[in-house]
Design an enzyme around this catalytic site. Structure first.
Site, PDB file in Angstrom:
ATOM      1  N   GLY A   1       2.004 -11.585  -2.367  1.00  0.00           N
ATOM      2  CA  GLY A   1       2.600 -10.738  -3.390  1.00  0.00           C
ATOM      3  C   GLY A   1       2.665 -11.473  -4.715  1.00  0.00           C
ATOM      4  N   CYS A   2       2.794 -10.722  -5.771  1.00  0.00           N
ATOM      5  CA  CYS A   2       2.788 -11.345  -7.104  1.00  0.00           C
ATOM      6  C   CYS A   2       4.035 -12.203  -7.338  1.00  0.00           C
ATOM      7  CB  CYS A   2       2.634 -10.286  -8.193  1.00  0.00           C
ATOM      8  SG  CYS A   2       3.786  -8.903  -8.061  1.00  0.00           S
ATOM      9  N   TYR A   3       5.202 -11.676  -7.010  1.00  0.00           N
ATOM     10  CA  TYR A   3       6.417 -12.485  -7.180  1.00  0.00           C
ATOM     11  C   TYR A   3       6.384 -13.736  -6.297  1.00  0.00           C
ATOM     12  CZ  TYR A   3       8.974  -8.805  -9.794  1.00  0.00           C
ATOM     13  OH  TYR A   3       9.412  -7.900 -10.721  1.00  0.00           O
TER      14      TYR A   3
ATOM     15  N   THR B   1       3.919 -15.411  -5.305  1.00  0.00           N
ATOM     16  CA  THR B   1       2.989 -16.370  -5.897  1.00  0.00           C
ATOM     17  C   THR B   1       3.691 -17.184  -6.985  1.00  0.00           C
ATOM     18  OG1 THR B   1       1.055 -15.004  -5.431  1.00  0.00           O
ATOM     19  CG2 THR B   1       0.851 -16.583  -7.236  1.00  0.00           C
ATOM     20  N   ALA B   2       4.327 -16.487  -7.909  1.00  0.00           N
ATOM     21  CA  ALA B   2       4.991 -17.170  -9.023  1.00  0.00           C
ATOM     22  C   ALA B   2       6.124 -18.059  -8.539  1.00  0.00           C
ATOM     23  CB  ALA B   2       5.513 -16.141 -10.028  1.00  0.00           C
TER      24      ALA B   2
END
Lengths: 342, 342, 342, 342
Positions: free
Chosen positions: B145-147, B149-150
């Site tokens: 997921g994008c979150y 990853t960050a």
């Protein structure tokens, strides 16, 4: 009652917002307007949204110009208010929108601002315990910082109710007007549109000791604050996400009850219905504060979030609200709880 | 080597970004493109920025259409990937950009998604310890997921180095493309411009268990995660502010050293020089990750902040990076570390 | 073939965009980078999106520093290019991204810029009639202005085909990067977000004579141009709405045919299918131009609209395209027609 | 005098803005609020910025619900107002914020809206010649479209003074709220942020005949209008750039004099000092109109530019201003000329 008001620093964002609000205040007559580098210019060129004042010309910020008013608002760079206030006399209401008189602890001031402490004035956040009484009839008011306004109103009820451990972790997003009108490369539209970025990370932001002061007073013990401000691609607004570990025995119900109680009668703080969350757009141009709180059972943390307009409730609206109290006027006179949205 | 790639879900934001990257990949030939409600339409009408594919027409998402490719990317709503993957055979590389195969724990899946768990595939975040080896030669990849990853890239070095207590407090701001292309009232431009707002507060966001999974693996113990996502007025980008209490004996130096070591050789993660902070604009359209970390001595907390492009490194770039590893291509082939700014 | 390129003015928006493109160019090696007030600084601090060049340090803009390259790009304030070019010798390709050598008419130059005319170089808009041939093998190139690029490509086919009266009315919206990186109050994010405003109204914009030059050449007669530029709340992009009265006998069909013919083989100009209109987001970061044209029978006017990225096709992309032609490389080498959207 | 007002269509952008203004109106008491798909919902969930009305619940739009008020505002999709108005009786003031009763020419209506013409009501743009008198005491008002408001106020003085040829070329940029609150893909924040795009090009926009009607009345001859609307990345505001060829003998002085005369006594139209240009941010949330005009001697064209807030002066503010006139109240009661900026 007609209150004659002067504004020192009328060309900046805080001064402009203050004038917007004073123009709508039924008891205020706008007197002297001053600037520094902008003295001599028409306000219409500097604040083109303030149509009724377009032909006013800014004067220099001097004691003579500011004399003869009932209220003088100071929207000056920090460190300059004390010298101006000194000349205004004890009977004039002086409302300082800068930082100079917010902190009670001189050592805190010196650590964060690097200059001698000017003093401490009654703190213009009437919603805090005891603050309203101190403002009534006062001749001096220190308007809070925008971040401390948002953060204190999000979290203090958890501390007064004894629900939260004294370590708060706060991340807030601010619109760019919080950084002022002096042109700097990182504040260019080209740089900020489409970008989120932090600044003052790791305890360095000057609003941190003010948050500690307010939350510690509410808690009755020193509250440590980890504060990370971020710059958001919008002109106005602060969204403050504030969390703290819950003390033993805390439940979603006790948290909700504490906030219900704290804000049941506050005209400008709106505790949202459960399930609805604050949005800065909803308070754009308004003196209202949207607050919501949740208890995360998995991490045993209280998460309190507030949205304000940094220029209104966070600066100029708070100044007018405090002025009303200081002058014995109805607290909400001339202030609106209605946002300009979308 | 020419890799023939199909994309299921080519009309959405993840699919569009993937196509943008695949068009620039020297070894990829773009094969079938599918949609659902959009099947039969020209891609030029749906993704007008993808000029070289303007005349392609979307097909239905069926096993027949997706057959005969070396790689099939799935950009589908969660719950749909397993059924499609099943028909593609074990020799086809399947890269799932949805959530279905990210979580190792079936109970976590069921608690957050409310449906049976489809399984667990090698996790497409090569920078995590052990992840790169698991991806090499794999025929199945679950793109993070994008979150997560960050957040994982901001915090995992603190955990692998044993510097942080297992309770992380995370607040992240995301651009609106993270919420997808299906029109909903709260995602209208009129609503999001000028507004910051939180959502999924209090542990409810589906990316939370994925963060816990990654950080716990790094820490060697279960890490509790308090995660608050916010919607920011920008199309792309995630800024993740991640903090955790430091363990005994931690100093600014040990924190810096741990991050230096973790990212010394990572081609896409850029630990910024001290004093410089991440900005989402700097990684716009890029597969790069900007990371910075500070140690706040006053609160004894580690504050790690990352910026990614949610659609690139956070979705489609991560997918291509993982595809490269799975196929034995150079990991960075076709990917850029250069942002489109301002 | 490896082309060694120097960039004078690497810290601004034009210079930064040029470096972004040169980094992706397979035949270019980036040599000296210079600045003025920024000389001595790391590029990573000034252009944080250009990760591969982060550790480069800007030199002073001197003849010595710029010597020894195959190509020198000048991204300097107007009036400075001639002096620098003089020292570079006739065998070095000099690509001027400023205004100095765009105008053929010395009187026009002096009227709009107030300084002596430096000369006229081959004009870097290859799509104009005759321009491509003049660029091939040239050692000097004048890159067009961003507005003239958008406007000329929108309207010139109507003039070469003899369809339009020689009076064009043009209104264009530009992103803020067109105004540069020097901080000015009206370019602050707080000022531009949420605001549209015109500037240079009534013929005063310096790009006007350049439009007149291009359109007059196409028409074979002097074309009068009423040009109103507006500043739009976005970092990049130009949308140019260009109209002119149609000559006798013009129909929707003759207009469409003229544009079809003009752009049938142009790699970077995309005449959209009927019914679809340009959007700046579709060409964000791309060298592509979206064009659409309509004939309004009620007013008998031709309405041609183009969208470009002001920094890419409007500046740095046009520079690279022209460099390719001048050096005998494939015209599109290193340039993309794919936008970064959403 | 207390005016009891009902609002049909209270959940949309026009309805929300109207309620924002009515809440600030000293003589209005807000009565029934209706919606359609939203009937039964709390207004606090639909219009969270209208704090004082948060607990109001929307009713169905029926004659019964709307009965018993002094004023009924209709913010309905076009084609629905006539049926509702019919039931309200001749003594109730009905203010239609939709298009149904704006056009005098039934053929125009049918050509652009494809349904039978409902009739023509007094036109709620008091600044136009003769309009104020027609509104005084009227029981029916047709509020103008947002674009015609901006365009008519920019250009009509040039026509009443006989300065302009009867062919106007107009390009206007509008904020996204002009497109309404119904979610459509092209109105998503992800799509509109960072993008300018035209729509309804070539005479197709439904506001065109309304502009022709207003300008033709001012000119005393039919004015042809070439109108191109564009969507700008901002929630509110219209910037209208309007040009027309000047008649023989026109000078900068005659143009300026005509505008000075037209707007000398208009409370809401502010002709800016020479050299200053309109900006939509300056009228954000305000009922003011900023106008500036130039004469371009090189092309012999008059260029008149106006900025309004499309929801305030362009819709709800115009409605309140007209209501005041119709009811014999001071025209500006409850309306502000102060924008919310930055």
């Amino acid at each position: 009652m007609t209150v004659r008001a002067a504004v020192a620093g009328a060309s900046g964002y805080a001064g402009g917002e203050l004038l917007r609000l004073l123009l709508a205040h039924p008891e205020v007559e706008i007197g002297a307007l001053t600037g520094n580098s902008n003295a001599g210019q028409r306000l219409g060129a500097l604040q083109p949204h303030l149509l009724p004042l377009a032909d006013r010309v800014l004067a220099e910020t001097t004691a003579e110009v500011l004399a003869g008013h009932d209220v003088v608002f100071l929207a000056l760079p920090h460190g300059q208010s004390a010298a101006v206030a000194e000349h205004l006399g004890p009977d004039v209401l002086v409302v300082d929108m800068g930082a100079d008189f917010r902190l009670a602890d001189a050592a805190d001031w010196e650590a964060f601002y690097g200059s001698p402490h000017a003093g401490t004035w009654p703190y213009g956040l009437p919603e805090l315990p005891g603050a309203r009484a101190a403002l009534e009839g006062s001749k001096r008011v220190a308007v809070p910082g925008c971040y401390p306004t948002a953060v204190s109103l999000a979290l203090y009820p958890a501390y007064t109710a004894g629900l939260a451990e004294p370590e708060a972790v706060i991340v807030a997003a601010s619109g760019t007007s919080g950084a002022g009108k002096a042109p700097k490369p990182h504040l260019l539209g080209s740089e900020v549109m489409g970008s989120m970025s932090p600044y003052g990370v790791g305890g360095g932001h000057r609003h941190t000791p003010e948050m500690i002061q307010n939350l510690s007073a509410a808690a009755g013990e020193r509250v440590a604050v980890s504060f990370t401000p971020t710059l958001a691609p919008m002109p106005r607004g602060i969204l403050a996400t504030c969390t703290a570990a819950a003390k033993e025995g805390v439940t979603a119900g006790t948290v909700r009850a504490a906030y219900d109680k704290a804000y049941a009668d506050e005209p400008f703080v709106h505790l949202l219905p459960e399930g609805q969350w604050p949005a800065t757009a909803s308070v754009h141009g308004s003196n209202a504060v949207q607050v919501q709180v949740a208890y995360d059972a998995a991490t045993r943390r209280i998460i309190a979030i507030s949205a304000i307009d940094n220029l209104t409730k966070g600066t100029a609206g708070g100044a007018v609200q405090s002025m009303n109290l200081a002058l014995g006027l109805p607290e909400g006179l001339g202030l609106s709880t209605i946002g300009v949205a979308p």
